[in-house]
Design a protein around this motif. Structure first.
Motif, PDB file in Angstrom:
ATOM      1  N   LEU A  40       0.939  -1.109   0.051  1.00 47.96           N
ATOM      2  CA  LEU A  40       0.099   0.216   0.037  1.00 47.96           C
ATOM      3  C   LEU A  40       0.929   1.334   0.046  1.00 47.96           C
ATOM      4  N   SER A  41       0.220   2.354  -0.495  1.00 42.04           N
ATOM      5  CA  SER A  41       1.003   3.687  -0.658  1.00 42.04           C
ATOM      6  C   SER A  41       0.833   4.480   0.742  1.00 42.04           C
ATOM      7  N   PHE A  42       1.629   5.242   1.050  1.00 45.57           N
ATOM      8  CA  PHE A  42       1.191   6.189   2.215  1.00 45.57           C
ATOM      9  C   PHE A  42       0.067   6.773   1.751  1.00 45.57           C
ATOM     10  N   PHE A  50       9.317   7.959   0.718  1.00 49.32           N
ATOM     11  CA  PHE A  50       9.923   9.104   1.099  1.00 49.32           C
ATOM     12  C   PHE A  50      11.423   8.750   1.693  1.00 49.32           C
ATOM     13  N   ASP A  51      12.267   9.493   1.026  1.00 43.90           N
ATOM     14  CA  ASP A  51      13.820   9.234   1.416  1.00 43.90           C
ATOM     15  C   ASP A  51      14.148   9.389   3.193  1.00 43.90           C
ATOM     16  N   ASP A  52      13.349  10.119   3.670  1.00 47.70           N
ATOM     17  CA  ASP A  52      13.694  10.494   5.003  1.00 47.70           C
ATOM     18  C   ASP A  52      12.771   9.725   6.322  1.00 47.70           C
ATOM     19  N   ALA A  53      12.080   8.935   5.609  1.00 49.22           N
ATOM     20  CA  ALA A  53      10.976   8.046   6.741  1.00 49.22           C
ATOM     21  C   ALA A  53      11.222   6.430   6.013  1.00 49.22           C
ATOM     22  N   PHE A  54      11.328   5.594   7.134  1.00 46.63           N
ATOM     23  CA  PHE A  54      11.443   4.204   7.034  1.00 46.63           C
ATOM     24  C   PHE A  54      10.070   3.597   7.298  1.00 46.63           C
ATOM     25  N   GLN A  55       9.512   3.138   6.498  1.00 47.45           N
ATOM     26  CA  GLN A  55       8.017   2.623   6.483  1.00 47.45           C
ATOM     27  C   GLN A  55       6.925   3.675   7.039  1.00 47.45           C
ATOM     28  N   PRO A  56       6.854   4.661   6.327  1.00 47.90           N
ATOM     29  CA  PRO A  56       6.036   5.843   7.028  1.00 47.90           C
ATOM     30  C   PRO A  56       4.820   5.510   7.195  1.00 47.90           C
ATOM     31  N   HIS A  85       3.435   2.374   8.338  1.00 48.59           N
ATOM     32  CA  HIS A  85       3.772   1.970   9.369  1.00 48.59           C
ATOM     33  C   HIS A  85       3.414   3.031  10.769  1.00 48.59           C
ATOM     34  N   GLN A  86       4.348   4.003  10.600  1.00 50.71           N
ATOM     35  CA  GLN A  86       4.422   5.064  11.604  1.00 50.71           C
ATOM     36  C   GLN A  86       3.111   5.837  11.806  1.00 50.71           C
ATOM     37  N   VAL A  87       2.245   5.766  10.641  1.00 50.16           N
ATOM     38  CA  VAL A  87       0.989   6.474  10.926  1.00 50.16           C
ATOM     39  C   VAL A  87      -0.093   5.534  11.317  1.00 50.16           C
ATOM     40  N   ALA A  88      -0.140   4.237  10.614  1.00 52.18           N
ATOM     41  CA  ALA A  88      -1.429   3.564  11.099  1.00 52.18           C
ATOM     42  C   ALA A  88      -1.378   2.762  12.147  1.00 52.18           C
ATOM     43  N   ILE A  89      -0.181   2.463  12.776  1.00 49.28           N
ATOM     44  CA  ILE A  89      -0.248   1.691  13.873  1.00 49.28           C
ATOM     45  C   ILE A  89      -0.443   2.572  15.275  1.00 49.28           C
ATOM     46  N   PRO A  90      -0.002   3.778  15.432  1.00 43.94           N
ATOM     47  CA  PRO A  90      -0.212   4.478  16.486  1.00 43.94           C
ATOM     48  C   PRO A  90      -1.436   5.441  16.500  1.00 43.94           C
ATOM     49  N   HIS A  91      -1.774   5.791  15.290  1.00 45.02           N
ATOM     50  CA  HIS A  91      -2.694   6.812  15.084  1.00 45.02           C
ATOM     51  C   HIS A  91      -4.030   6.482  14.550  1.00 45.02           C
ATOM     52  N   ILE A  92      -4.130   5.173  13.955  1.00 48.12           N
ATOM     53  CA  ILE A  92      -5.238   4.474  13.671  1.00 48.12           C
ATOM     54  C   ILE A  92      -5.542   3.297  14.191  1.00 48.12           C
ATOM     55  N   GLY A  93      -4.579   2.940  14.783  1.00 49.06           N
ATOM     56  CA  GLY A  93      -4.669   1.380  15.886  1.00 49.06           C
ATOM     57  C   GLY A  93      -4.790   0.210  14.934  1.00 49.06           C
ATOM     58  N   LEU A  94      -4.231   0.477  13.525  1.00 45.99           N
ATOM     59  CA  LEU A  94      -4.493  -0.675  12.652  1.00 45.99           C
ATOM     60  C   LEU A  94      -3.523  -2.132  13.005  1.00 45.99           C
ATOM     61  N   PHE A  95      -4.153  -3.133  12.923  1.00 47.53           N
ATOM     62  CA  PHE A  95      -3.388  -4.435  13.212  1.00 47.53           C
ATOM     63  C   PHE A  95      -2.906  -4.853  11.907  1.00 47.53           C
ATOM     64  N   ILE A  96      -1.825  -4.916  11.858  1.00 46.60           N
ATOM     65  CA  ILE A  96      -0.761  -5.189  10.632  1.00 46.60           C
ATOM     66  C   ILE A  96      -0.273  -6.618  10.799  1.00 46.60           C
ATOM     67  N   GLY A  97      -0.703  -7.615   9.783  1.00 46.01           N
ATOM     68  CA  GLY A  97      -0.191  -9.027   9.882  1.00 46.01           C
ATOM     69  C   GLY A  97       0.621  -9.012   8.339  1.00 46.01           C
ATOM     70  N   GLU A  98       1.768  -9.600   8.781  1.00 42.82           N
ATOM     71  CA  GLU A  98       2.841  -9.747   7.280  1.00 42.82           C
ATOM     72  C   GLU A  98       3.250 -11.089   7.542  1.00 42.82           C
ATOM     73  N   MET A  99       3.768 -11.649   6.172  1.00 42.11           N
ATOM     74  CA  MET A  99       4.293 -12.626   5.803  1.00 42.11           C
ATOM     75  C   MET A  99       3.350 -13.812   6.300  1.00 42.11           C
ATOM     76  N   TRP A 100       2.097 -13.747   6.166  1.00 43.52           N
ATOM     77  CA  TRP A 100       1.053 -14.733   6.332  1.00 43.52           C
ATOM     78  C   TRP A 100       1.166 -15.850   5.360  1.00 43.52           C
ATOM     79  N   ASP A 101       1.071 -17.181   5.561  1.00 45.63           N
ATOM     80  CA  ASP A 101       0.862 -18.126   4.509  1.00 45.63           C
ATOM     81  C   ASP A 101      -0.494 -18.409   4.229  1.00 45.63           C
ATOM     82  N   LEU A 102      -0.864 -17.780   3.055  1.00 42.80           N
ATOM     83  CA  LEU A 102      -2.208 -17.879   2.644  1.00 42.80           C
ATOM     84  C   LEU A 102      -2.598 -18.788   1.539  1.00 42.80           C
ATOM     85  N   ASP A 103      -1.486 -19.937   1.134  1.00 40.39           N
ATOM     86  CA  ASP A 103      -1.650 -20.806   0.126  1.00 40.39           C
ATOM     87  C   ASP A 103      -3.021 -21.631   0.244  1.00 40.39           C
ATOM     88  N   ALA A 104      -3.222 -22.370   1.646  1.00 42.22           N
ATOM     89  CA  ALA A 104      -4.428 -23.108   1.955  1.00 42.22           C
ATOM     90  C   ALA A 104      -5.565 -22.396   2.066  1.00 42.22           C
TER      91      ALA A 104
END
Length: 123
Positions: A30-32, A60-66, A68-87
């Motif tokens: 997803l885009s910022f 952005f060159d001056d922010a790593f995973q921007p 994440h920096q907004v969605a986790i603390p300010h939206i309270g978004l639960f982020i699940g990464e590297m899920w095995d979705l094949d089955a």
């Protein structure tokens, strides 16, 4: 490419070819600019088969995973990464049902900002 195949393509690639530079390298996501939409639509969680849910390289060159920096603390978004979705993708393609109840409770670690989960999809 059919939606069912897009659903599991990245996880399958890592399993088939190994991680290589996949974790930390360029990846779809997803885009910022989706932060406002995520907030407005009250999306509670996102699960991906990629190593990060936002596009890499970062926008952005001056922010790593921007996003994440907004969605986790300010939206309270639960982020699940590297899920095995094949089955799950194969099951959805087999019966044509693409809706399920999903539970993925994190470990109760005080002060943590992330935790492994053992997700369960019930159709």
């Amino acid at each position: 490419m059919p939606a069912q195949q897009r659903c599991w393509r990245n996880d399958t690639r890592a399993r088939r070819d190994g991680w290589g530079d996949y974790a930390g390298g360029a990846a779809p996501g997803l885009s910022f600019t989706t932060a406002g939409w995520l907030h407005d639509t009250e999306i509670a969680s996102i699960a991906t088969d990629t190593w990060g849910f936002e596009v890499r390289p970062n926008e952005f060159d001056d922010a790593f995973q921007p996003l994440h920096q907004v969605a986790i603390p300010h939206i309270g978004l639960f982020i699940g990464e590297m899920w095995d979705l094949d089955a799950l993708a194969a099951d959805c393609a087999g019966d044509g049902v693409h809706e399920c109840w999903l539970t993925a409770a994190p470990l109760p670690v005080t002060g943590a900002v992330g935790s492994p989960v053992n997700p369960l999809a019930v159709k």
